[in-house]
Design a protein around this motif. Structure first.
Motif, PDB file in Angstrom:
ATOM      1  N   ARG A   1     -25.532  44.539  16.469  1.00  0.00           N
ATOM      2  CA  ARG A   1     -25.749  44.489  15.016  1.00  0.00           C
ATOM      3  C   ARG A   1     -26.009  43.046  14.563  1.00  0.00           C
ATOM      4  O   ARG A   1     -26.878  42.793  13.724  1.00  0.00           O
ATOM      5  CB  ARG A   1     -24.533  45.073  14.284  1.00  0.00           C
ATOM      6  N   LEU A   2     -25.264  42.117  15.119  1.00  0.00           N
ATOM      7  CA  LEU A   2     -25.383  40.707  14.734  1.00  0.00           C
ATOM      8  C   LEU A   2     -26.768  40.151  15.045  1.00  0.00           C
ATOM      9  O   LEU A   2     -27.367  39.432  14.231  1.00  0.00           O
ATOM     10  CB  LEU A   2     -24.308  39.893  15.460  1.00  0.00           C
ATOM     11  N   GLN A   3     -27.317  40.483  16.209  1.00  0.00           N
ATOM     12  CA  GLN A   3     -28.572  39.863  16.623  1.00  0.00           C
ATOM     13  C   GLN A   3     -29.777  40.329  15.805  1.00  0.00           C
ATOM     14  O   GLN A   3     -30.842  39.715  15.857  1.00  0.00           O
ATOM     15  CB  GLN A   3     -28.825  40.106  18.107  1.00  0.00           C
ATOM     16  N   THR A   4     -29.610  41.395  15.010  1.00  0.00           N
ATOM     17  CA  THR A   4     -30.728  41.820  14.166  1.00  0.00           C
ATOM     18  C   THR A   4     -31.098  40.729  13.154  1.00  0.00           C
ATOM     19  O   THR A   4     -32.259  40.660  12.713  1.00  0.00           O
ATOM     20  CB  THR A   4     -30.407  43.126  13.420  1.00  0.00           C
ATOM     21  N   PHE A   5     -30.158  39.868  12.788  1.00  0.00           N
ATOM     22  CA  PHE A   5     -30.448  38.787  11.845  1.00  0.00           C
ATOM     23  C   PHE A   5     -31.460  37.792  12.419  1.00  0.00           C
ATOM     24  O   PHE A   5     -32.152  37.106  11.675  1.00  0.00           O
ATOM     25  CB  PHE A   5     -29.163  38.046  11.468  1.00  0.00           C
ATOM     26  N   LEU A   6     -31.529  37.691  13.738  1.00  0.00           N
ATOM     27  CA  LEU A   6     -32.454  36.740  14.363  1.00  0.00           C
ATOM     28  C   LEU A   6     -33.893  37.008  13.942  1.00  0.00           C
ATOM     29  O   LEU A   6     -34.685  36.074  13.759  1.00  0.00           O
ATOM     30  CB  LEU A   6     -32.355  36.820  15.890  1.00  0.00           C
ATOM     31  N   MET A   7     -34.256  38.286  13.827  1.00  0.00           N
ATOM     32  CA  MET A   7     -35.632  38.647  13.492  1.00  0.00           C
ATOM     33  C   MET A   7     -36.066  38.073  12.154  1.00  0.00           C
ATOM     34  O   MET A   7     -37.248  37.818  11.911  1.00  0.00           O
ATOM     35  CB  MET A   7     -35.787  40.174  13.460  1.00  0.00           C
ATOM     36  N   TRP A   8     -35.098  37.875  11.271  1.00  0.00           N
ATOM     37  CA  TRP A   8     -35.423  37.442   9.906  1.00  0.00           C
ATOM     38  C   TRP A   8     -35.344  35.924   9.723  1.00  0.00           C
ATOM     39  O   TRP A   8     -35.875  35.413   8.732  1.00  0.00           O
ATOM     40  CB  TRP A   8     -34.488  38.120   8.898  1.00  0.00           C
ATOM     41  N   PHE A   9     -34.674  35.228  10.650  1.00  0.00           N
ATOM     42  CA  PHE A   9     -34.421  33.801  10.392  1.00  0.00           C
ATOM     43  C   PHE A   9     -34.811  32.861  11.534  1.00  0.00           C
ATOM     44  O   PHE A   9     -34.694  31.648  11.391  1.00  0.00           O
ATOM     45  CB  PHE A   9     -32.950  33.596  10.023  1.00  0.00           C
ATOM     46  N   ILE A  10     -35.260  33.400  12.673  1.00  0.00           N
ATOM     47  CA  ILE A  10     -35.777  32.559  13.753  1.00  0.00           C
ATOM     48  C   ILE A  10     -37.191  33.039  14.055  1.00  0.00           C
ATOM     49  O   ILE A  10     -37.402  34.210  14.399  1.00  0.00           O
ATOM     50  CB  ILE A  10     -34.883  32.627  15.002  1.00  0.00           C
ATOM     51  N   GLU A  11     -38.151  32.136  13.938  1.00  0.00           N
ATOM     52  CA  GLU A  11     -39.562  32.519  13.940  1.00  0.00           C
ATOM     53  C   GLU A  11     -40.001  33.220  15.224  1.00  0.00           C
ATOM     54  O   GLU A  11     -40.798  34.146  15.200  1.00  0.00           O
ATOM     55  CB  GLU A  11     -40.429  31.281  13.703  1.00  0.00           C
ATOM     56  N   THR A  12     -39.486  32.777  16.369  1.00  0.00           N
ATOM     57  CA  THR A  12     -39.897  33.357  17.656  1.00  0.00           C
ATOM     58  C   THR A  12     -38.725  34.061  18.337  1.00  0.00           C
ATOM     59  O   THR A  12     -38.585  34.020  19.550  1.00  0.00           O
ATOM     60  CB  THR A  12     -40.460  32.261  18.584  1.00  0.00           C
TER      61      THR A  12
END
Length: 435
Positions: free
Chosen positions: A193-204
């Motif tokens: 669940r936590l890693q879904t935030f990566l898609m929105w805030f880290i470009e690659t």
């Protein structure tokens, strides 16, 4: 008549060779009108996606707790646009601690209500590709999960506790940093669940294989009270992969680091990176700590943290700094803080600048020349290699390479690089002074 029928008539008319100029004009106007109507169904996905970290039931309807992505291109294309809806709102709400998820798609109207032959984008399907199963689609079910947040406790081992004074909130807040591995019960599901935030805030950004036991995870939590109970909210995290270094060492490489938007600008990134460095410093098998494809912001953060750590080392004392960068500095930084030589040199230059009176022409010149020698070293090496190659070049190739070695242009580029480095270093020094 349906708009679809109107569009079909327009297309048929465009294939008729006997149209008059007047009919062609009408056709163009008709298509322009159609395009304008269809354009009304385009939505900026960065605005449409609404994220929340929910602590209390009232947060669900509180717009002030909403934040939006910086990026959505990995799901919705480079233009970051979804077609087919007016007033599109993609709700992704998370309970603050365990990150239990509410997912809903809302809109005021859909393109199929007006154009029966035009299909909208599958915005819901794109989100379902990245969020793990078990999410709520009903607000009441989600709110009932908030009552279980009191049972949530941080994963792993506590490494560090610190406090932040928030002027706006008017108080001190307590935070904890924990080190976790994937074997910790319940962590794997939480991490999905936590890693879904990566898609929105880290470009690659990309998801990692958590089943590889060479991954280390470091989590930041806020500790707070609700109705007399102690609760925890997720603040951010870092993933580190331990690479093998022959013959018996490892090289931890920072892969991902994210502080969630509601907590950014409060110094949590620096606290996290320093805690991670101190953790690995206690492990004799660690060679040094690196980062995978670091962003500009990460480099700034690393500069600050490494300077803060190194400034207390004997080899970086003021009397030693004035003598220039030394092997002692490189060795002590590596052995005590797991900092490699390249980063140790950068730390030296920042600390040397801090102690240098740049209004003194002689001292400023000495500092400038030393930094420029380091900056010019790769170019000088390339020139030596190019000189060897010139013996084998045709006249036109030789002329091209000679132009690349224009001395005046090199001096101009070197000065530009120096000024950029100087500006970066001064920002670090200012932050140290504020801290």
């Amino acid at each position: 008549m349906q708009q679809c029928t109107e569009m079909a008539v327009l297309v048929e008319a465009s294939n008729t060779c006997s149209l008059s100029t007047h009919h062609n004009f009408s056709l163009t106007n008709g298509m322009n009108a159609m395009e304008k109507k269809l354009a009304e169904y385009k939505c900026d996905t960065n605005e449409a996606i609404c994220l929340k970290l929910v602590r209390f039931a009232e947060d669900v309807d509180d717009e002030s707790t909403t934040f939006h992505p910086e990026y959505s291109h990995q799901l919705y294309g480079d233009d970051e646009v979804a077609f087919g809806y007016k007033g599109l709102q993609i709700q992704l709400y998370y309970s603050a601690g365990n990150l239990s998820t509410l997912f809903k798609v809302k809109y005021t109207s859909k393109v199929t209500e007006t154009f029966d032959c035009v299909e909208p984008d599958d915005v819901e399907g794109k989100i379902r590709e990245i969020i793990p199963a078990g999410f709520c689609c009903n607000t009441d079910d989600f709110i009932s999960l908030l009552e279980k947040e009191a049972n949530f406790k941080p994963f792993g081992t506590l490494l560090h506790t610190y406090h932040v004074h928030n002027v706006e909130e008017g108080g001190d807040f307590t935070y904890q940093i924990h080190k976790v591995d994937v074997s910790c019960p319940g962590f794997k599901e939480y991490h999905e669940r936590l890693q879904t935030f990566l898609m929105w805030f880290i470009e690659t950004a990309s998801f990692i294989d958590v089943d590889d036991d060479r991954w280390d995870f470091f989590l930041v939590f806020e500790k707070y009270n609700k109705d007399g109970e102690t609760l925890f909210a997720t603040v951010g995290y870092m993933t580190v992969y331990n690479y093998y270094v022959y013959p018996d060492k490892t090289r931890p490489r920072v892969s991902q680091m994210l502080v969630l938007p509601p907590f950014q600008g409060e110094g949590h990134g620096a606290q996290l990176l320093e805690a991670v460095h101190r953790f690995y410093c206690n492990l004799p098998k660690v060679q040094d700590i690196t980062a995978e494809d670091p962003s500009e912001n990460y480099v700034k953060l690393r500069d600050y943290v490494l300077v803060k750590l190194c400034q207390t080392l004997p080899s970086f004392s003021s009397d030693k700094l004035s003598l220039g960068f030394s092997d002692d500095m490189a060795t002590e930084a590596r052995e005590k803080l797991k900092i490699n030589k390249k980063h140790a040199r950068r730390v030296y230059e920042i600390l040397r600048l801090r102690m240098t009176d740049m209004s003194d022409e002689t001292k400023a010149r000495d500092y400038r020349l030393e930094v420029k020698r380091r900056l010019f070293a790769p170019t000088k090496k390339n020139q030596r290699e190019m000189t060897k190659m010139m013996k084998c070049l045709r006249p036109e190739e030789l002329a091209s390479h000679i132009s690349q070695m224009d001395t005046a242009l090199q001096h101009e580029e070197l000065e530009k690089s120096y000024q950029e480095v100087l500006a970066e270093y001064r920002r670090v020094i200012e932050r140290l002074a504020q801290a």
